[in-house]
Design a protein around this motif. Structure first.
Motif, PDB file in Angstrom:
ATOM      1  N   PHE A 299       0.813  -1.225   0.000  1.00  0.00           N
ATOM      2  CA  PHE A 299       0.000   0.000   0.000  1.00  0.00           C
ATOM      3  C   PHE A 299       0.845   1.272   0.000  1.00  0.00           C
ATOM      4  CE2 PHE A 299      -2.647  -3.358   1.752  1.00  0.00           C
ATOM      5  CZ  PHE A 299      -3.740  -3.273   0.898  1.00  0.00           C
ATOM      6  N   ALA A 300       2.079   1.163  -0.456  1.00  0.00           N
ATOM      7  CA  ALA A 300       2.921   2.358  -0.527  1.00  0.00           C
ATOM      8  C   ALA A 300       2.272   3.398  -1.434  1.00  0.00           C
ATOM      9  CB  ALA A 300       4.298   1.975  -1.068  1.00  0.00           C
ATOM     10  N   THR A 301       2.336   4.635  -1.031  1.00  0.00           N
ATOM     11  CA  THR A 301       1.751   5.705  -1.841  1.00  0.00           C
ATOM     12  C   THR A 301       2.501   7.016  -1.610  1.00  0.00           C
ATOM     13  OG1 THR A 301      -0.167   7.168  -2.090  1.00  0.00           O
ATOM     14  CG2 THR A 301       0.009   5.981  -0.021  1.00  0.00           C
ATOM     15  N   GLU A 302       2.501   7.840  -2.660  1.00  0.00           N
ATOM     16  CA  GLU A 302       3.107   9.171  -2.536  1.00  0.00           C
ATOM     17  C   GLU A 302       2.332  10.044  -1.560  1.00  0.00           C
ATOM     18  OE1 GLU A 302       2.422   9.419  -6.646  1.00  0.00           O
ATOM     19  OE2 GLU A 302       4.485   9.940  -7.128  1.00  0.00           O
ATOM     20  N   ALA A 340       3.487  18.018  -3.415  1.00  0.00           N
ATOM     21  CA  ALA A 340       2.755  17.782  -4.664  1.00  0.00           C
ATOM     22  C   ALA A 340       1.617  16.791  -4.447  1.00  0.00           C
ATOM     23  CB  ALA A 340       3.705  17.255  -5.733  1.00  0.00           C
ATOM     24  N   HIS A 341       1.759  15.963  -3.431  1.00  0.00           N
ATOM     25  CA  HIS A 341       0.747  14.943  -3.176  1.00  0.00           C
ATOM     26  C   HIS A 341      -0.018  15.198  -1.884  1.00  0.00           C
ATOM     27  CE1 HIS A 341       1.675  12.497  -6.671  1.00  0.00           C
ATOM     28  NE2 HIS A 341       2.907  12.897  -6.486  1.00  0.00           N
ATOM     29  N   GLY A 342      -0.242  16.460  -1.590  1.00  0.00           N
ATOM     30  CA  GLY A 342      -1.253  16.800  -0.600  1.00  0.00           C
ATOM     31  C   GLY A 342      -0.809  17.307   0.753  1.00  0.00           C
ATOM     32  N   ALA A 348       5.601  20.181   5.334  1.00  0.00           N
ATOM     33  CA  ALA A 348       6.745  19.522   4.697  1.00  0.00           C
ATOM     34  C   ALA A 348       8.040  20.226   5.082  1.00  0.00           C
ATOM     35  CB  ALA A 348       6.566  19.507   3.179  1.00  0.00           C
ATOM     36  N   PHE A 349       7.966  21.541   5.153  1.00  0.00           N
ATOM     37  CA  PHE A 349       9.166  22.296   5.540  1.00  0.00           C
ATOM     38  C   PHE A 349       9.543  21.999   6.991  1.00  0.00           C
ATOM     39  CE2 PHE A 349      10.994  26.208   7.392  1.00  0.00           C
ATOM     40  CZ  PHE A 349      12.199  26.186   6.706  1.00  0.00           C
TER      41      PHE A 349
ATOM     42  N   SER B 417       4.721  24.187 -15.082  1.00  0.00           N
ATOM     43  CA  SER B 417       6.001  23.818 -15.675  1.00  0.00           C
ATOM     44  C   SER B 417       6.403  22.434 -15.193  1.00  0.00           C
ATOM     45  CB  SER B 417       7.092  24.806 -15.265  1.00  0.00           C
ATOM     46  OG  SER B 417       8.362  24.215 -15.528  1.00  0.00           O
ATOM     47  N   PRO B 418       6.822  21.581 -16.107  1.00  0.00           N
ATOM     48  CA  PRO B 418       7.205  20.230 -15.668  1.00  0.00           C
ATOM     49  C   PRO B 418       8.491  20.203 -14.847  1.00  0.00           C
ATOM     50  CG  PRO B 418       7.459  20.472 -18.065  1.00  0.00           C
ATOM     51  CD  PRO B 418       6.829  21.730 -17.566  1.00  0.00           C
ATOM     52  N   PHE B 419       9.232  21.307 -14.833  1.00  0.00           N
ATOM     53  CA  PHE B 419      10.550  21.270 -14.190  1.00  0.00           C
ATOM     54  C   PHE B 419      10.482  21.775 -12.759  1.00  0.00           C
ATOM     55  CE2 PHE B 419      11.217  21.689 -18.799  1.00  0.00           C
ATOM     56  CZ  PHE B 419      11.765  20.424 -19.017  1.00  0.00           C
ATOM     57  N   SER B 420       9.790  21.022 -11.947  1.00  0.00           N
ATOM     58  CA  SER B 420       9.560  21.422 -10.561  1.00  0.00           C
ATOM     59  C   SER B 420       9.202  20.196  -9.733  1.00  0.00           C
ATOM     60  CB  SER B 420       8.393  22.418 -10.525  1.00  0.00           C
ATOM     61  OG  SER B 420       7.773  22.431  -9.256  1.00  0.00           O
ATOM     62  N   SER B 421       9.474  20.287  -8.439  1.00  0.00           N
ATOM     63  CA  SER B 421       9.059  19.222  -7.508  1.00  0.00           C
ATOM     64  C   SER B 421       7.547  19.037  -7.510  1.00  0.00           C
ATOM     65  CB  SER B 421       9.457  19.570  -6.067  1.00  0.00           C
ATOM     66  OG  SER B 421      10.844  19.577  -5.889  1.00  0.00           O
ATOM     67  N   TYR B 422       6.849  20.104  -7.868  1.00  0.00           N
ATOM     68  CA  TYR B 422       5.393  20.088  -7.712  1.00  0.00           C
ATOM     69  C   TYR B 422       4.661  19.704  -8.998  1.00  0.00           C
ATOM     70  CZ  TYR B 422       7.168  22.929  -3.883  1.00  0.00           C
ATOM     71  OH  TYR B 422       7.898  23.383  -2.817  1.00  0.00           O
ATOM     72  N   ALA B 423       5.419  19.471 -10.064  1.00  0.00           N
ATOM     73  CA  ALA B 423       4.784  19.198 -11.353  1.00  0.00           C
ATOM     74  C   ALA B 423       4.110  17.829 -11.348  1.00  0.00           C
ATOM     75  CB  ALA B 423       5.824  19.262 -12.459  1.00  0.00           C
ATOM     76  N   LEU B 424       2.904  17.795 -11.853  1.00  0.00           N
ATOM     77  CA  LEU B 424       2.204  16.524 -11.991  1.00  0.00           C
ATOM     78  C   LEU B 424       1.609  16.436 -13.388  1.00  0.00           C
ATOM     79  CD1 LEU B 424       0.300  16.425  -8.570  1.00  0.00           C
ATOM     80  CD2 LEU B 424       2.275  15.033  -9.233  1.00  0.00           C
ATOM     81  N   ALA B 425       1.684  15.272 -13.976  1.00  0.00           N
ATOM     82  CA  ALA B 425       1.006  15.042 -15.245  1.00  0.00           C
ATOM     83  C   ALA B 425      -0.483  14.896 -14.947  1.00  0.00           C
ATOM     84  CB  ALA B 425       1.539  13.782 -15.903  1.00  0.00           C
TER      85      ALA B 425
END
Lengths: 427, 461
Positions: A299-302, A340-342, A348-349, B417-425
């Motif tokens: 169940f690993a997930t980002e 990026a995943h919530g 995170a910082f 921009s795809p060139f970032s930690s936060y970029a998602l397809a």
């Protein structure tokens, strides 16, 4: 106090004195200060460093005679946490002679060697080329982990925190590393069930239910002394474990024996997040690990970090891949991907700064930008959690460290051709 | 850490590729036996699609151009138009992409998905035929497990095409295969139609380590091994190509090597050190094959000029280093220093089930580090490291790798921009069919392996 302890204390004092003597005063002006405290982020603020410590934070600070640096509004942060790594205890992973991270006294035999007294920080080499490689990227400190390996036991031994400032000795208290689950079943008779049997037996040995001279006894006298410190509310025991049910068993075991634990890896922790939160157990996750690498990590997930945080769990990061030491700098990517995943950026910082300092007991001196803290700081070209940005300058104890590593030296040698006609070795 | 041994055996063993536009003169005999016929042919068929007009996006075409507020029309599985204010066809589904970025599908030239799948069970260890040092007879496609959950996670990261290679245990490890990253039950249904095979070779420490006890155990032993194999293949090729010669029994090893000598199979070489790459270049000239790419090539920056002059791509990591001696000289600017040479072919590759999911971020690291040393790289240029350049090295650049009219509609819409930690397809199209949608669970493929694993909801109590 025995003689060994006295000597260790003396060594620590000398190291502290030396670093303070070398520390500088500096005024960093006009920065976007991410404090990692309740004060949050302060725009256009100044940070004054005196004697290697943060002396003041505010706008329009004045410090005549103190060297000043204009940050131009860029982000200033505490140095980042490098995760649990082997920086300075391994040089080249594939070369055994350069790797000191695990103990294998029983290699080649069937006798399990349980040595909680093993302290891997005694192998630390502050002159390792890995140290500058990590610190020019804003990584200021790391936890050296003792890694269980074949010929040892599920108990890897003790690790500790090193700051990447060239000092030889760790800071803060040691922590004990234990591996659980399928990745360690080769160290527990080929069953994870035996891991609890072994841990319970060690408790029995501490309690005298198994005599030290019994042929069942697994601990040396030094091992009993070392392990005793971690039972009954003492030091931090870090369990490397992934499967949700193994995590629940670890919570149960630690409650029973009053052991302060942390979880690392913990791919499936989010499935039992409420129980972890209730037990106030911190978790170190890898946000890049989203594949079912084995049957413990189905169940690993980002979204692991975000889900744990949402449940109220204390979350920080550590890489789970092959190269958390050479590529400790990748921790920023781990944190950025959690965002990026919530996960919130602030969480995170904090997970890269204040939270690990609290988890490992050094928040009184580092992990945030506050008066009295060590001036371990990084000025960034932009958002430190974005891989598109880099560290511009790092300070440790207020000293601007040279932004050089063996890698930048190699780079510079080949960056520009020379006209001398001589081979690169002359550049 | 110790995991590197397994990881290296799984992944970092690959190396060189050869590619090849021109065939060696010795190989051009009159008969021209086809050493690259395919008895396991592609059954790939594009999934159902409709016309799609993506509007008002920042478009990186993959040819070095950037179109702000640009449109891309996908029709009949192809890129039908790219530009500003395209006319809206009656049948087109409109995607308003303001604030989004559009790129060609990401291409990874170096993957072991399927041959070292997740979960990493012993039974799944199918990437290295480590039983003898020269095994050009084995084909990675015969090891591919299409249910590897890694295909889906790579798809969610915009990867539309990948080359799956044998590992690097062997001097000559076998044939790699190029796949379209579509969910399928068989590998044939993923096989990129008409893509040339890659021949995987490896120099340096991996073969030395794997065969230490029986040889080759040295770098000189490695080179002797390549030479012996190609000497055999040259003779075999000559015999089979000669007029009136029936050729006798086929030799599967020599079929592959002859295909490489002929230029039909592209040579991809796992090689780290500058000096060893130079040796491999000499080897290629001795026997008359072309190297398509050096993979890993941690020291490529030391011989960037030479790689460009020889027309060899560098398939590189953004930052891996130090896991073995031959990786000790890694620098974060390797890609940028190879790339800045005119006529070069720099590629960011993964060799990793994790890295393949973030090739855009790997490229971002390169941009950031290049900027630090005064080498500016634009997004429209950098995207080529993970689209057109790998396609070139794989011999599929006429059909994919850029957003040009008539090419396969392999396209990614990013949230920025795809060139970032936060970029998602957010959306991924392969041959015009939408195969991934981040906001729509029904367009997120799930491996058979993961099915039914979550029936015990609520976790442990």
């Amino acid at each position: 106090m025995n003689r060994r302890v006295v000597r260790a204390v003396a060594a620590v004092s000398i190291a502290l004195f030396a670093s303070q003597a070398a520390a500088q005063d500096v005024l960093i002006r006009n920065a976007k200060v991410h404090t990692a405290t309740a004060k949050g982020t302060l725009e256009n603020s100044d940070v004054l460093v005196r004697g290697g410590k943060i002396a003041a934070i505010g706008r329009g600070l004045n410090a005549p005679g103190v060297q000043s640096v204009d940050a131009g509004g860029k982000p200033l942060t505490p140095t980042l946490f490098g995760g649990v790594s082997e920086i300075g205890i391994e040089e080249v992973s594939g070369e055994e002679s350069t790797v000191d991270s695990g103990l294998a006294l029983g290699a080649g035999s069937k006798d399990m060697q349980v040595r909680p007294e093993f302290d891997v920080t005694l192998a630390y080499n502050p002159a390792s080329v890995l140290v500058p490689v990590a610190r020019v990227e804003g990584i200021g400190w790391t936890v050296l982990g003792a890694i269980p390996r074949s010929g040892g036991s599920i108990i890897g031994g003790q690790g500790g925190i090193v700051r990447l400032d060239g000092s030889m000795d760790p800071i803060g208290a040691r922590m004990l590393f234990v591996n659980l689950g399928s990745e360690a079943d080769g160290l527990s008779g080929l069953s994870r069930a035996a891991q609890w049997m072994i841990l319970d037996q060690l408790i029995d040995e501490l309690n005298g239910r198994i005599a030290p001279n019994s042929h069942f006894a697994k601990l040396t006298p030094a091992g009993r002394t070392a392990l005793r410190k971690y039972i009954g509310g003492g030091g931090r025991v870090v369990f490397r474990v992934h499967r949700a049910v193994d995590i629940v068993r670890a919570l149960r075991w630690s409650k029973k024996h009053n052991v302060r634990i942390a979880l690392i890896g913990a791919s499936e922790a989010w499935r039992v997040a409420d129980q972890i939160a209730a037990a106030k157990v911190p978790v170190l996750v890898d946000s890049l690990a989203n594949l079912p690498g084995n049957f413990d990590q189905v169940f690993a997930t980002e979204e692991s970090a975000a889900r744990l945080r949402a449940a109220g769990v204390i979350v920080t990061f550590s890489q789970g891949g092959d190269d958390q030491s050479h590529n400790a700098r990748k921790m920023r990517q781990v944190a950025g991907n959690a965002v990026a995943h919530g996960m919130s950026w602030n969480d995170a910082f904090d997970a890269m700064t204040r939270v690990p300092a609290q988890v490992f007991g050094v928040s009184n001196q580092m992990g945030s930008i506050a008066v009295g803290q060590r001036a371990d700081l990084v000025l960034w070209t932009g958002d430190p959690l974005d891989v598109g940005q880099v560290a511009e300058q790092v300070w440790l104890d207020g000293r601007a460290i040279p932004m050089k590593s063996r890698q930048t030296e190699l780079r510079d040698r080949y960056l520009n051709s020379n006209d001398s006609g001589l081979p690169p070795a002359y550049r | 850490m110790k995991f590197w041994v397994a990881a290296a055996a799984a992944c970092t063993l690959l190396a060189a590729c050869t590619h090849t536009p021109t065939k060696p003169s010795t190989a051009k005999a009159t008969k021209s036996f086809n050493f690259a016929e395919d008895p396991y042919p592609s059954t790939y068929a594009a999934l159902p699609s409709r016309s799609v007009l993506i509007r008002h996006a920042t478009v990186l075409t993959g040819t070095g151009e950037r179109i702000d507020d640009g449109d891309v029309l996908l029709r009949n599985g192809q890129v039908a138009a790219v530009g500003h204010d395209l006319a809206v066809p009656d049948d087109a589904h409109i995607v308003e992409a303001n604030g989004k970025w559009v790129t060609p599908g990401i291409i990874d030239v170096h993957s072991h998905l399927g041959v070292y799948p997740s979960p990493g069970m012993n039974a799944h260890s199918d990437g290295n035929e480590a039983t003898q040092p020269v095994t050009p007879n084995v084909w990675a496609e015969h090891s591919v497990w299409p249910q590897d959950p890694g295909f889906s996670t790579a798809l969610a990261a915009g990867v539309t095409t990948l080359q799956v290679l044998p590992g690097s245990a062997n001097l000559i490890g076998g044939r790699g295969v190029t796949l379209k990253n579509v969910p399928a039950t068989t590998y044939q249904a993923m096989k990129f139609p008409g893509a040339p095979w890659g021949l995987k070779m490896a120099c340096g420490e991996n073969p030395k380590r794997v065969y230490a006890s029986r040889g080759p155990s040295t770098r000189m032993g490695n080179v002797a091994g390549y030479r012996a194999a190609f000497a055999d293949a040259a003779e075999y090729m000559k015999k089979r190509n000669s007029d009136g010669e029936e050729g006798g029994k086929r030799d599967l090893k020599n079929d592959t090597l002859a295909g490489a000598l002929h230029g039909d199979i592209r040579v991809h070489i796992h090689c780290y050190r500058a000096d060893e790459m130079s040796t491999m270049i000499d080897l290629s000239k001795e026997f008359g094959f072309k190297i398509a790419a050096f993979h890993h090539a941690v020291e490529a920056y030391k011989i960037a000029d030479k790689l460009s002059k020889e027309g060899i791509c560098g398939a590189l990591w953004a930052d891996w280093w130090g896991f073995k001696m031959e990786a000790f000289d890694g620098i974060q600017e390797n890609v940028a220093l190879v790339d800045r040479v005119p006529g070069s072919c720099a590629i960011v590759h993964s060799d990793s089930a994790e890295g393949i999911q973030r090739l855009n971020q790997e490229a971002a690291k390169v941009i950031a580090n290049a900027r630090r040393v005064g080498i500016p790289v634009t997004p429209e240029h950098a995207i080529q490291w993970i689209t057109l350049n790998p396609a070139k090295s794989m011999g599929i650049d006429q059909r994919t790798g850029s957003l040009e009219v008539g090419k396969m509609a392999d396209v990614v819409i990013w949230n920025g921009s795809p060139f970032s930690s936060y970029a998602l397809a957010e959306h991924v199209y392969i041959d015009g069919a939408e195969v991934y949608d981040r906001s729509n669970k029904s367009l997120q493929p799930k491996s058979d392996f993961l099915l039914g694993q979550d029936l015990m909801t609520g976790g442990a109590r």
